[in-house]
Design a protein around this motif. Structure first.
Motif, PDB file in Angstrom:
ATOM      1  N   CYS A  94       0.819  -1.220  -0.026  1.00  0.00           N
ATOM      2  CA  CYS A  94      -0.076  -0.048  -0.113  1.00  0.00           C
ATOM      3  C   CYS A  94       1.006   1.385   0.106  1.00  0.00           C
ATOM      4  O   CYS A  94       2.108   0.987   0.239  1.00  0.00           O
ATOM      5  CB  CYS A  94      -0.836  -0.022   1.097  1.00  0.00           C
ATOM      6  SG  CYS A  94      -0.017   0.151   2.769  1.00  0.00           S
ATOM      7  N   TYR A  95       0.204   2.468  -0.277  1.00  0.00           N
ATOM      8  CA  TYR A  95       1.094   3.728  -0.168  1.00  0.00           C
ATOM      9  C   TYR A  95       0.429   4.336   1.004  1.00  0.00           C
ATOM     10  O   TYR A  95      -0.892   4.359   1.342  1.00  0.00           O
ATOM     11  CB  TYR A  95       0.509   4.417  -1.619  1.00  0.00           C
ATOM     12  CG  TYR A  95       1.168   5.802  -1.587  1.00  0.00           C
ATOM     13  CD1 TYR A  95       0.377   7.138  -1.371  1.00  0.00           C
ATOM     14  CD2 TYR A  95       2.429   6.049  -2.099  1.00  0.00           C
ATOM     15  CE1 TYR A  95       0.896   8.051  -1.464  1.00  0.00           C
ATOM     16  CE2 TYR A  95       3.010   7.211  -2.250  1.00  0.00           C
ATOM     17  CZ  TYR A  95       2.244   8.165  -1.924  1.00  0.00           C
ATOM     18  OH  TYR A  95       2.890   9.648  -2.071  1.00  0.00           O
ATOM     19  N   ILE A  96       1.513   4.864   1.526  1.00  0.00           N
ATOM     20  CA  ILE A  96       1.054   5.731   2.817  1.00  0.00           C
ATOM     21  C   ILE A  96       1.120   7.015   2.981  1.00  0.00           C
ATOM     22  O   ILE A  96       2.326   7.721   2.357  1.00  0.00           O
ATOM     23  CB  ILE A  96       2.024   5.021   4.157  1.00  0.00           C
ATOM     24  CG1 ILE A  96       1.862   3.485   4.119  1.00  0.00           C
ATOM     25  CG2 ILE A  96       1.649   5.883   5.442  1.00  0.00           C
ATOM     26  CD1 ILE A  96       2.807   2.973   4.818  1.00  0.00           C
ATOM     27  N   THR A 127       1.182   1.275 -10.075  1.00  0.00           N
ATOM     28  CA  THR A 127       2.248   1.906 -10.720  1.00  0.00           C
ATOM     29  C   THR A 127       1.940   3.643 -10.893  1.00  0.00           C
ATOM     30  O   THR A 127       0.801   3.551 -11.646  1.00  0.00           O
ATOM     31  CB  THR A 127       2.967   1.236 -11.934  1.00  0.00           C
ATOM     32  OG1 THR A 127       1.813   1.109 -12.810  1.00  0.00           O
ATOM     33  CG2 THR A 127       3.573  -0.144 -11.687  1.00  0.00           C
ATOM     34  N   TYR A 128       2.721   4.218 -10.560  1.00  0.00           N
ATOM     35  CA  TYR A 128       2.341   5.713 -10.545  1.00  0.00           C
ATOM     36  C   TYR A 128       2.224   6.260 -11.916  1.00  0.00           C
ATOM     37  O   TYR A 128       1.297   6.875 -12.161  1.00  0.00           O
ATOM     38  CB  TYR A 128       3.474   6.347  -9.944  1.00  0.00           C
ATOM     39  CG  TYR A 128       3.258   7.710  -9.374  1.00  0.00           C
ATOM     40  CD1 TYR A 128       4.317   8.865 -10.073  1.00  0.00           C
ATOM     41  CD2 TYR A 128       2.304   8.357  -8.936  1.00  0.00           C
ATOM     42  CE1 TYR A 128       4.170  10.202  -9.727  1.00  0.00           C
ATOM     43  CE2 TYR A 128       2.279   9.900  -8.631  1.00  0.00           C
ATOM     44  CZ  TYR A 128       3.233  10.708  -9.239  1.00  0.00           C
ATOM     45  OH  TYR A 128       3.072  11.944  -8.896  1.00  0.00           O
ATOM     46  N   LEU A 129       3.036   5.765 -12.855  1.00  0.00           N
ATOM     47  CA  LEU A 129       2.872   6.370 -14.393  1.00  0.00           C
ATOM     48  C   LEU A 129       2.549   5.349 -15.276  1.00  0.00           C
ATOM     49  O   LEU A 129       2.913   5.381 -16.262  1.00  0.00           O
ATOM     50  CB  LEU A 129       4.363   6.864 -14.491  1.00  0.00           C
ATOM     51  CG  LEU A 129       4.997   8.156 -13.634  1.00  0.00           C
ATOM     52  CD1 LEU A 129       6.297   8.319 -13.729  1.00  0.00           C
ATOM     53  CD2 LEU A 129       4.116   9.429 -13.967  1.00  0.00           C
ATOM     54  N   LEU A 162       3.869  23.679  -2.544  1.00  0.00           N
ATOM     55  CA  LEU A 162       4.564  23.453  -3.815  1.00  0.00           C
ATOM     56  C   LEU A 162       4.108  22.975  -4.926  1.00  0.00           C
ATOM     57  O   LEU A 162       4.329  23.084  -6.187  1.00  0.00           O
ATOM     58  CB  LEU A 162       5.971  22.641  -3.356  1.00  0.00           C
ATOM     59  CG  LEU A 162       6.841  23.226  -2.049  1.00  0.00           C
ATOM     60  CD1 LEU A 162       8.182  22.238  -2.132  1.00  0.00           C
ATOM     61  CD2 LEU A 162       6.796  24.681  -2.351  1.00  0.00           C
ATOM     62  N   TYR A 163       3.062  21.983  -4.697  1.00  0.00           N
ATOM     63  CA  TYR A 163       2.504  21.031  -5.820  1.00  0.00           C
ATOM     64  C   TYR A 163       1.819  21.679  -6.763  1.00  0.00           C
ATOM     65  O   TYR A 163       1.485  21.140  -7.631  1.00  0.00           O
ATOM     66  CB  TYR A 163       1.920  19.804  -5.384  1.00  0.00           C
ATOM     67  CG  TYR A 163       3.104  18.992  -4.542  1.00  0.00           C
ATOM     68  CD1 TYR A 163       3.658  19.073  -3.350  1.00  0.00           C
ATOM     69  CD2 TYR A 163       3.701  17.889  -5.492  1.00  0.00           C
ATOM     70  CE1 TYR A 163       4.975  18.711  -2.911  1.00  0.00           C
ATOM     71  CE2 TYR A 163       4.922  17.165  -5.035  1.00  0.00           C
ATOM     72  CZ  TYR A 163       5.463  17.715  -3.597  1.00  0.00           C
ATOM     73  OH  TYR A 163       6.482  16.884  -3.238  1.00  0.00           O
ATOM     74  N   VAL A 164       1.503  23.108  -6.566  1.00  0.00           N
ATOM     75  CA  VAL A 164       0.779  23.687  -7.736  1.00  0.00           C
ATOM     76  C   VAL A 164       1.711  23.925  -8.979  1.00  0.00           C
ATOM     77  O   VAL A 164       1.480  23.821 -10.114  1.00  0.00           O
ATOM     78  CB  VAL A 164       0.361  25.139  -7.421  1.00  0.00           C
ATOM     79  CG1 VAL A 164      -0.990  25.029  -6.544  1.00  0.00           C
ATOM     80  CG2 VAL A 164       1.319  25.841  -6.598  1.00  0.00           C
TER      81      VAL A 164
HETATM   82  C1  PPE Z   1       8.763  16.829  -6.071  1.00  0.00           C
HETATM   83  C2  PPE Z   1       9.236  15.424  -5.875  1.00  0.00           C
HETATM   84  N1  PPE Z   1      10.466  15.248  -6.218  1.00  0.00           N
HETATM   85  C3  PPE Z   1      11.288  13.937  -5.763  1.00  0.00           C
HETATM   86  C4  PPE Z   1      10.277  12.918  -5.346  1.00  0.00           C
HETATM   87  C5  PPE Z   1      10.776  11.512  -5.041  1.00  0.00           C
HETATM   88  O1  PPE Z   1      10.961  11.442  -3.784  1.00  0.00           O
HETATM   89  P1  PPE Z   1      10.783  10.338  -2.584  1.00  0.00           P
HETATM   90  O2  PPE Z   1       9.570   9.791  -2.985  1.00  0.00           O
HETATM   91  O3  PPE Z   1      11.548  10.743  -1.412  1.00  0.00           O
HETATM   92  O4  PPE Z   1      11.940   9.095  -3.569  1.00  0.00           O
HETATM   93  C6  PPE Z   1       8.718  13.301  -5.007  1.00  0.00           C
HETATM   94  C7  PPE Z   1       8.081  12.291  -4.501  1.00  0.00           C
HETATM   95  N2  PPE Z   1       6.588  12.278  -4.820  1.00  0.00           N
HETATM   96  C8  PPE Z   1       5.730  11.913  -3.772  1.00  0.00           C
HETATM   97  C9  PPE Z   1       4.288  12.321  -4.045  1.00  0.00           C
HETATM   98  C10 PPE Z   1       3.550  11.964  -5.596  1.00  0.00           C
HETATM   99  C11 PPE Z   1       2.207  12.490  -5.603  1.00  0.00           C
HETATM  100  O5  PPE Z   1       1.435  12.476  -6.757  1.00  0.00           O
HETATM  101  O6  PPE Z   1       1.594  12.801  -4.567  1.00  0.00           O
HETATM  102  C12 PPE Z   1       5.868  10.232  -4.029  1.00  0.00           C
HETATM  103  O7  PPE Z   1       6.471   9.753  -4.789  1.00  0.00           O
HETATM  104  O8  PPE Z   1       5.169   9.670  -2.959  1.00  0.00           O
HETATM  105  C13 PPE Z   1       8.533  14.709  -5.253  1.00  0.00           C
HETATM  106  O9  PPE Z   1       7.183  15.026  -4.986  1.00  0.00           O
END
Ligand code: PPE
Length: 306
Positions: A94-96, A127-129, A162-164
């Motif tokens: 799962c994803y947390i 898978t995310y993508l 930041l996510y905007v």
């Molecule tokens: C901007 C950004 N850069 C790099 C990463 C990779 O970091 P890490 O997970 O520690 O290897 C992530 C994770 N992005 C998270 C959020 C995704 C979402 O759509 O919400 C994630 O991968 O969980 C980012 O958001």
């Protein structure tokens, strides 16, 4: 047991999914003042285990620092809540998603007396993508939107607001028929993806933008650097990568907790290397999945068993 994703932990209580609600005048909703994490629990050969949970907790607390945000729970309390949340719902992989944000009191940019609310949710996330992305790679475009500079907003704090920037870049890519974006920093060098770090392979050497390139200090980035070095690769993890180097790369790939290790096969319709997952990418991707699914007992300290 079938999984029942029906519970969320909020401010110390387990609540029903549908009751996990906040006031519309919560500070975080109006001003992007939340910090969050994304971690994966993998269904390993020894049962479900959260990958690098301690590092995710470290970063969650570190992300609160620029905002003087105080999470009113200890690491242990958050860990206990997370493990219990996974057990209660019979989740395996799962994803947390932990999040801490300034809650409801009064509006105004200054958080003033707003409390810090904390919630943790977990759900199965594939898978995310995209299913075939891990094997075949994805098409990306270099976004017209630049990453905000870390001197403008700390990019090493995983802040909701930041996510905007990530949305603007990623949605521009998808509107134009690409799967994801690559975001350059204000200097015009490669920063990362909207939700991923990026790696470049050239002549058998591995490169990834340094932490001063306005990127998130990714945990998967750190994992892949370690795995590559353990396999004898020279990893340059403190470099600036110019936009032009994307075209001449032999291989490119994204890393992230959600994205895992996703090959990039084309950038703005320019084919990268062999136009699919490159050999170094495949080797590191295989090493990553062998590790997280515990087909190797390396780095056992990176696993928190549920
Ligand atoms: C901007 C950004 N850069 C790099 C990463 C990779 O970091 P890490 O997970 O520690 O290897 C992530 C994770 N992005 C998270 C959020 C995704 C979402 O759509 O919400 C994630 O991968 O969980 C980012 O958001």
């Amino acid at each position: 047991d079938d999984m029942d994703v029906d519970t969320i932990w909020m401010d110390g209580e387990f609540v029903d999914w549908d009751d996990a609600q906040i006031h519309v005048l919560s500070h975080g909703l109006h001003y992007g003042t939340g910090v969050f994490e994304g971690a994966r629990c993998y269904d390993t050969e020894e049962g479900p285990a959260i990958f690098r949970w301690e590092e995710h907790l470290d970063r969650l607390f570190a992300s609160t620092k620029p905002y003087d945000m105080e999470i009113p729970f200890s690491r242990e309390e958050l860990s206990e809540a997370t493990l219990e949340l996974i057990r209660r719902q019979n989740l395996e992989s799962c994803y947390i998603r932990p999040i801490a944000f300034f809650g409801y009191h009064a509006l105004g940019v200054s958080p003033g007396e707003c409390p810090t609310d904390v919630a943790i949710a977990a759900w199965p996330w594939g898978t995310y993508l995209g299913e075939e992305a891990l094997e075949n790679g994805i098409d990306v475009m270099v976004s017209s939107w630049r990453k905000h500079a870390s001197s403008q907003i700390p990019t090493n704090a995983k802040t909701t607001g930041l996510y905007v920037n990530s949305l603007l870049a990623g949605e521009e890519a998808r509107r134009n028929g690409y799967r994801e974006a690559i975001v350059l920093n204000k200097e015009g060098n490669v920063a990362e993806g909207p939700g991923e770090n990026i790696f470049l392979v050239r002549d058998g050497e591995i490169f990834t933008p340094g932490l001063s390139e306005s990127i998130l200090d990714g945990i998967t980035r750190n994992t892949v650097i370690t795995l590559a070095e353990e396999r004898g690769y020279e990893v340059h993890d403190n470099v600036s990568i110019s936009r032009g180097e994307l075209n001449t790369a032999d291989e490119l790939f994204f890393t992230g907790s959600a994205a895992e290790v996703t090959p990039i096969k084309r950038v703005d319709n320019v084919t990268i290397g062999n136009g699919s997952r490159g050999p170094v990418t495949e080797e590191l991707q295989q090493a990553f999945f062998d590790l997280v699914e515990r087909r190797t007992d390396d780095h056992d300290d990176w696993f928190t068993y549920v």
